[in-house]
Write a protein that holds these residues in place. Structure first.
Motif, PDB file in Angstrom:
ATOM      1  N   TRP A 151       4.150   7.739   1.395  1.00 22.32           N
ATOM      2  CA  TRP A 151       3.203   7.597   2.626  1.00 22.32           C
ATOM      3  C   TRP A 151       3.063   6.015   2.740  1.00 22.32           C
ATOM      4  O   TRP A 151       2.974   5.404   1.812  1.00 22.32           O
ATOM      5  CB  TRP A 151       1.703   8.001   2.095  1.00 22.32           C
ATOM      6  CG  TRP A 151       0.611   7.653   2.892  1.00 22.32           C
ATOM      7  CD1 TRP A 151      -0.537   6.819   2.679  1.00 22.32           C
ATOM      8  CD2 TRP A 151       0.380   7.627   4.667  1.00 22.32           C
ATOM      9  NE1 TRP A 151      -1.317   6.378   3.659  1.00 22.32           N
ATOM     10  CE2 TRP A 151      -0.715   6.708   4.990  1.00 22.32           C
ATOM     11  CE3 TRP A 151       1.162   8.382   5.468  1.00 22.32           C
ATOM     12  CZ2 TRP A 151      -1.254   6.733   6.051  1.00 22.32           C
ATOM     13  CZ3 TRP A 151       0.730   8.235   6.745  1.00 22.32           C
ATOM     14  CH2 TRP A 151      -0.256   7.288   7.177  1.00 22.32           C
ATOM     15  N   LYS A 152       3.442   5.597   3.955  1.00 22.76           N
ATOM     16  CA  LYS A 152       3.696   4.348   4.171  1.00 22.76           C
ATOM     17  C   LYS A 152       2.692   3.654   5.202  1.00 22.76           C
ATOM     18  O   LYS A 152       3.036   3.564   6.530  1.00 22.76           O
ATOM     19  CB  LYS A 152       5.000   3.945   4.384  1.00 22.76           C
ATOM     20  CG  LYS A 152       6.033   3.962   3.568  1.00 22.76           C
ATOM     21  CD  LYS A 152       7.488   3.888   3.861  1.00 22.76           C
ATOM     22  CE  LYS A 152       8.652   3.888   2.849  1.00 22.76           C
ATOM     23  NZ  LYS A 152       8.287   2.877   1.676  1.00 22.76           N
ATOM     24  N   PRO A 153       1.714   3.077   5.015  1.00 24.70           N
ATOM     25  CA  PRO A 153       0.443   2.673   5.774  1.00 24.70           C
ATOM     26  C   PRO A 153       1.049   1.580   6.681  1.00 24.70           C
ATOM     27  O   PRO A 153       1.596   0.665   6.237  1.00 24.70           O
ATOM     28  CB  PRO A 153      -0.548   2.349   4.964  1.00 24.70           C
ATOM     29  CG  PRO A 153      -0.203   2.629   3.596  1.00 24.70           C
ATOM     30  CD  PRO A 153       1.219   3.083   3.485  1.00 24.70           C
ATOM     31  N   TYR A 205       6.800  10.246   4.995  1.00 24.62           N
ATOM     32  CA  TYR A 205       8.251  10.033   4.919  1.00 24.62           C
ATOM     33  C   TYR A 205       8.582  11.044   3.861  1.00 24.62           C
ATOM     34  O   TYR A 205       8.637  10.942   2.813  1.00 24.62           O
ATOM     35  CB  TYR A 205       8.829   8.809   4.764  1.00 24.62           C
ATOM     36  CG  TYR A 205      10.234   8.411   4.613  1.00 24.62           C
ATOM     37  CD1 TYR A 205      10.681   7.710   5.646  1.00 24.62           C
ATOM     38  CD2 TYR A 205      11.143   8.873   3.642  1.00 24.62           C
ATOM     39  CE1 TYR A 205      12.185   7.436   5.703  1.00 24.62           C
ATOM     40  CE2 TYR A 205      12.448   8.553   3.604  1.00 24.62           C
ATOM     41  CZ  TYR A 205      12.835   7.997   4.697  1.00 24.62           C
ATOM     42  OH  TYR A 205      14.453   7.431   4.443  1.00 24.62           O
ATOM     43  N   ILE A 206       9.368  12.240   4.255  1.00 23.66           N
ATOM     44  CA  ILE A 206       9.660  13.343   3.288  1.00 23.66           C
ATOM     45  C   ILE A 206      11.291  13.543   3.221  1.00 23.66           C
ATOM     46  O   ILE A 206      11.801  13.898   4.286  1.00 23.66           O
ATOM     47  CB  ILE A 206       9.060  14.425   3.425  1.00 23.66           C
ATOM     48  CG1 ILE A 206       7.519  14.094   3.284  1.00 23.66           C
ATOM     49  CG2 ILE A 206       9.430  15.514   2.187  1.00 23.66           C
ATOM     50  CD1 ILE A 206       6.694  15.357   3.289  1.00 23.66           C
ATOM     51  N   GLY A 214      -0.302  10.160  -1.246  1.00 23.28           N
ATOM     52  CA  GLY A 214      -1.356   9.244  -0.361  1.00 23.28           C
ATOM     53  C   GLY A 214      -2.553  10.217  -0.079  1.00 23.28           C
ATOM     54  O   GLY A 214      -2.892  11.086  -1.112  1.00 23.28           O
ATOM     55  N   PRO A 215      -2.886  10.196   1.096  1.00 23.76           N
ATOM     56  CA  PRO A 215      -3.928  11.095   1.524  1.00 23.76           C
ATOM     57  C   PRO A 215      -3.628  12.369   1.741  1.00 23.76           C
ATOM     58  O   PRO A 215      -4.306  13.273   2.268  1.00 23.76           O
ATOM     59  CB  PRO A 215      -4.563  10.372   2.727  1.00 23.76           C
ATOM     60  CG  PRO A 215      -3.543   9.643   3.202  1.00 23.76           C
ATOM     61  CD  PRO A 215      -2.567   9.292   2.159  1.00 23.76           C
ATOM     62  N   PHE A 218       0.823  -1.395  -0.009  1.00 23.56           N
ATOM     63  CA  PHE A 218       0.167  -0.025   0.100  1.00 23.56           C
ATOM     64  C   PHE A 218       0.851   1.153   0.116  1.00 23.56           C
ATOM     65  O   PHE A 218       0.208   2.308   0.208  1.00 23.56           O
ATOM     66  CB  PHE A 218      -0.997   0.095   1.252  1.00 23.56           C
ATOM     67  CG  PHE A 218      -1.755  -1.087   1.107  1.00 23.56           C
ATOM     68  CD1 PHE A 218      -2.654  -1.623   0.257  1.00 23.56           C
ATOM     69  CD2 PHE A 218      -1.946  -2.122   2.522  1.00 23.56           C
ATOM     70  CE1 PHE A 218      -3.448  -2.715   0.046  1.00 23.56           C
ATOM     71  CE2 PHE A 218      -2.635  -3.168   2.556  1.00 23.56           C
ATOM     72  CZ  PHE A 218      -3.495  -3.546   1.531  1.00 23.56           C
ATOM     73  N   THR A 219       2.156   1.329   0.028  1.00 21.92           N
ATOM     74  CA  THR A 219       3.034   2.411   0.027  1.00 21.92           C
ATOM     75  C   THR A 219       2.656   3.396  -1.272  1.00 21.92           C
ATOM     76  O   THR A 219       2.569   2.771  -2.095  1.00 21.92           O
ATOM     77  CB  THR A 219       4.569   2.192  -0.089  1.00 21.92           C
ATOM     78  OG1 THR A 219       4.839   1.458   1.271  1.00 21.92           O
ATOM     79  CG2 THR A 219       5.250   3.324  -0.394  1.00 21.92           C
TER      80      THR A 219
END
Lengths: 648, 132, 176
Positions: free
Chosen positions: A602-604, A584-585, A519-520, A502-503
């Motif tokens: 975005w790493k759920p 994560y940026i 992501g969101p 899901f990343t």
């Protein structure tokens, strides 16, 4: 003066190790049992001397004594104190000294507190510890002297900026404690073989050491993975890099050993195999050290390398491992076979667990070493990386997960498969539910990630089943430990599967006040500024992030650190943790003009990977406490114990 | 804190008109193709920096390879075509995904041998099932 | 199988592994990634003129029967500056040397060639490493020998030294 004192202490510690070996040989080999009582003080003095040597090294680093070679090479007076101190084991020589210091303390601990073993087995074990330590002292004194002076002072070079991180302060000591614990298990195995005493007593004596070593290895790998995740700045948490594999291999062997020693302690089965595994686990930690230190394999994780030292470590390895395996082959034939077992039983599940773990170990070894062997043999260069390991080890890991679910629900000796299905019913239901949910909601995901999530659901439920209908207050601590560790496996696998499936990633070039999605989230670049750090210059981007359309905005500040002394740039990722994942940026290096490169992920549920690792380690701690407490109840502390000889 | 007092003001940045995308550092708009590109980049070894995949390297040539990969996937090539092209230039070394061929067979046969051999050893330790 | 012999199996396997380690240590990885394009026709490439007044270079320049050296270099690369004088001597000996500059700019190139001399007949500027990748080149400097029909004969990795000169000159048919 401090450096010379350290060197003197190191020589004396080496002499003590030699004495320890000689005492053991005389007492066990020649039957001079009257020498036995001298062993304990010798091990304590060795530990104290090694501790003094290590303290001296830390002192020269803390004082930035630039006349000492490795201080000038790997430290810098401008560095913060934490990194100065940690720098003392952030280099080859210092890390080897730390290794042998921990080893010496482990030896003293065995000498002081081990009372379950027959006296001759204990002496042989300590002699084996002395032999291992002696090899490392020789290595330090003859080829890697940490206290060597420079003939003239030079400009300090400073520590590799990638290593200037709090993680460094704790990562290597943790792994080394694990490796050393494995060496203790190895010494027990050698002691048991030499004195022909392979049985449940020996297994119970060895088990706390394996548990402790395994906890340290688990913590070390978990912390190392998180460290790589946030310092390398590309969002990856495991690279199947040779250095990582070198830390994974002993863990796999130790995990197998942990389970086989339980069979030996409880059911007196798997005698030869448990001995084999203790040799294997120690071999893996030594080969790991060798691979990292010799520079024989190319790795992301930079380390000073030296082929000459590689030959030295290789010779040590050949003596220890070759010797132990030869002893194994010659002696194990005389060890009577342990009990056999039924195909549906706790023992069978543990044996198959051992088989799968060993095959995974073989996969990791083959992938890590085969390119090296092929090149040596034919000159052909190939690379083996994530696609191979995931495809081959992944399915094996899934089978292992099934065993993790079923094993604890099986009875010892013999069980009825129908009852197992009954006990597994809630877990299988959870797995089916997860499968349906994922099919409906998840969209396109890889098959391995999908099965991983299903397996995590099954194991998650099955792992707590051993507590079902039990009086929780009277459940032994080590059962709690097992439940927690197995639950941790489920949590960690769920994190890995979510991360892989899901990343969301977005790599962009942005000017100020532009907004991009990941992501969101919507990320707006507010600006970029310079800021001086203690020994670097930072370039930082300030971004404002909102979740969805009406979330509260918050700021994140990814940085680049430019180290002037070392001429190197490192990435400081900005990481924000939420209950359902991490944002994560990082700031890219090659920004041009007024557009800046941002890499955003975005790493759920990625944090579950390391949370699971921590749970596994805590499970180990609980288990260890449970075992030790049982010993206390059994009145077996040294000051209370009746002499072990009397029972033998 | 000292660092805070030394804080330099935010640089004034004038928004520039969006220039052409540089696929060395920027994602493809199509999420499916971008995911394919990232998966491929994760498995191509950086020829300058040795140990890393090009998806995690700051070397210029790694950036060039990322750009080439995204451009070729956007133009309709399959990831395996691009991998084959790179192997044709740099040899098997450049791909972290070993090809299945004679030379690489031990990578699969050795674990298989361990599984079969281990299975055989385990089976020897089983107690013959006693009829109940 | 006899259990006794089976027990020696781990010892044998580990001994073999250590032997492999020993061989590996004696022959440390040279970290050289050789191009697979050697022996093959030049890849299709176009490297536009890097500087005004000097032409760029493309595949079509290499099919006129004259063998040439094609040097991949960069103004920011230290060993490239070191091999400059050697390339100058090869040019004086009669070899034609073309260059492809990677990750470079006209301004930096002009400064670099002003300092180290300009041995090149043609200099192309590589656009985004396209030519470098097409050649299978893993770094700078590298020198390819191209025959008169446009085939790559040889790849020299690293700076060209005086010892390498006679061999390379012979390959392009120049008597030193």
């Amino acid at each position: 003066m401090i450096a010379e004192a350290g060197l003197a202490a190191l020589w004396m510690a080496a002499a003590m190790a030699l004495l320890q070996l000689a005492l053991g040989l005389l007492a066990v080999g020649r039957g001079r049992t009257s020498l036995g009582p001298a062993m304990v003080p010798v091990t304590i003095v060795q530990a104290a001397l090694a501790g003094i040597a290590m303290s001296c090294l830390i002192a020269v680093f803390a004082r930035s004594d630039l006349s000492v070679l490795i201080v000038a090479r790997d430290s810098n007076p401008a560095m913060p104190m934490l990194y100065k101190v940690a720098g003392s084991w952030g280099n080859h020589e210092g890390s080897m000294l730390l290794w042998v210091t921990i080893l010496a303390f482990a030896g003293a601990t065995v000498a002081l507190f081990e009372s379950k073993l027959r006296a001759d087995t204990k002496l042989a074990t300590l002699a084996a510890q002395g032999a291992i330590a002696l090899g490392f002292y020789a290595f330090l004194l003859f080829s890697s002297n940490p206290f060597a002076r420079l003939p003239f002072p030079v400009q300090p070079q400073g520590l590799n900026p990638l290593l200037q991180d709090p993680g460094l302060a704790f990562h290597p000591p943790t792994l080394y404690a694990g490796y050393v614990g494995m060496s203790a298990a190895f010494s027990f195995a050698v002691g048991a073989l030499v004195t022909r005493n392979v049985g449940p007593d020996f297994a119970r004596a060895m088990r706390p050491w394996i548990l402790g070593a395994w906890v340290f290895l688990t913590v070390g790998i978990t912390a190392g993975s998180y460290w790589a995740y946030y310092t390398l700045g590309w969002g990856g948490w495991w690279f199947w890099d040779p250095v990582e594999n070198a830390s994974l291999m002993p863990w796999l062997a130790a995990t197998a050993l942990l389970h086989s020693v339980t069979v030996l302690a409880t059911r007196d089965g798997l005698r030869a195999w448990t001995i084999m595994l203790s040799v294997l686990a120690f071999s893996m930690s030594m080969i790991g050290t060798f691979l990292v230190r010799s520079g024989i394999l190319t790795s992301v994780h930079s380390f000073a390398v030296d082929p000459q030292r590689g030959i030295f470590i290789l010779a040590l390895l050949a003596i220890y491992i070759g010797g132990a395996l030869a002893l194994f082959a010659a002696r194990v034939g005389t060890v009577a076979e342990g009990n056999r077992f039924d195909i549906v039983s706790r023992e069978a599940a543990l044996v198959v667990n051992n088989l799968i773990l060993t095959v995974i170990l073989v996969v990791v070894m083959a992938g890590t070493l085969y390119p090296l062997i092929l090149e040596a043999a034919t000159g052909a260069k190939i690379s083996v990386g994530a696609p191979y390991f995931n495809a081959v080890a992944g399915p094996l890991a899934l089978v292992l997960m099934l065993l993790v679910a079923a094993g604890p629900l099986l009875r010892w000796r013999s069980d009825n498969p129908r009852f197992l299905i009954d006990r597994m019913a809630p877990a299988l239901f959870a797995g089916a539910a997860a499968l349906v949910l994922l099919a409906l909601l998840a969209g396109r995901t890889g098959i391995l990630a999908l099965l991983g999530l299903v397996a995590a659901a099954v194991v998650g439920v099955a792992s707590v089943a051993p507590l079902w209908k039990r009086n929780l207050a009277r459940t032994p601590l080590f059962t709690w430990g097992m439940v927690l560790a197995h639950l941790g496996c489920a949590v960690s696998v769920a994190g890995m599967a979510c991360e892989s499936a899901f990343t969301k990633e977005n790599m962009v070039a942005m000017a100020a006040n532009e907004t991009r999605p990941v992501g969101p989230y919507a990320v707006t670049l507010l600006g970029v500024r310079q800021r001086p750090g203690p020994n670097y210059q930072a370039l930082e981007a300030v971004v404002s992030v909102t979740r969805g359309t009406q979330g509260t905005p918050f700021q994140m500040v990814p940085q680049l650190h430019q180290f002037t002394t070392e001429g190197m740039t490192t990435n400081q990722a900005a990481i924000r943790t939420f209950w359902d994942g991490q944002l994560y940026i990082t700031l890219g290096e090659n920004s041009d003009g007024n557009r800046f490169l941002l890499r955003m992920w975005w790493k759920p549920f990625v944090t579950l990977i390391w949370l699971g690792g921590v749970m596994i380690a805590l499970g180990g701690v609980l288990s260890l406490l449970g075992r030790v407490r049982r010993d206390v109840w059994a009145n077996r502390w040294p000051w209370q114990a009746k002499p072990a000889e009397a029972r033998a | 804190m000292r660092a805070r007092s030394m804080l330099v003001a935010l640089a004034l940045i004038v928004a520039s008109p969006a220039s052409a995308q540089d696929y060395a550092e920027e994602s493809l708009a199509d999420p499916v193709k971008e995911a394919q590109a990232v998966a491929l980049m994760d498995s191509i070894r950086c020829v300058v920096c040795q140990g890393q995949p090009i998806s995690g390297s700051n070397a210029d040539l790694a950036g060039d390879m990322r750009r080439m990969i995204r451009e070729r996937l956007a133009a309709g090539d399959s990831p395996e075509q691009v991998r084959a092209w790179l192997i044709g230039k740099y040899g098997d070394w450049v791909s972290f995904k070993p090809e299945v061929k004679g030379q690489t067979m031990p990578l699969w046969l050795v674990p298989l041998g361990a599984l079969v051999g281990g299975g055989w050893l385990v089976s020897r330790r089983l107690r013959p099932k006693v009829p109940t | 199988m006899n259990r006794k012999w089976l027990l020696w199996l781990p010892f044998v396997l580990v001994s073999a592994l250590f032997a492999a380690f020993f061989v590996g240590l004696r022959n440390p990885d040279d970290h050289v990634i050789a191009s697979r394009m050697v022996g093959k026709p030049l890849p299709e490439f176009v490297a536009a003129a890097a500087m005004p007044g000097q032409p760029g270079t493309a595949t079509t320049d290499y099919r006129d029967g004259k063998p040439r050296l094609l040097n991949i270099f960069a103004s920011w690369c230290v060993p490239c500056a070191a091999e400059g004088p050697v390339l100058m001597r090869m040019k004086q000996a009669g070899a034609e040397v073309n260059g492809i500059a990677v990750h470079d700019t006209a301004l930096e190139l002009a400064k670099f060639l002003g300092r180290n001399g300009n041995p090149y007949t043609r200099i192309g500027l590589d656009d985004g490493g396209r030519a470098q990748m097409a050649f299978g080149s893993a770094g700078v400097p590298e020198t390819f020998v191209v025959d008169g029909r446009g085939n790559i004969l040889y790849q020299h990795i690293g700076p060209v030294t005086d010892e390498d000169m006679p061999r390379l000159l012979a390959m392009v048919g120049v008597k030193p």
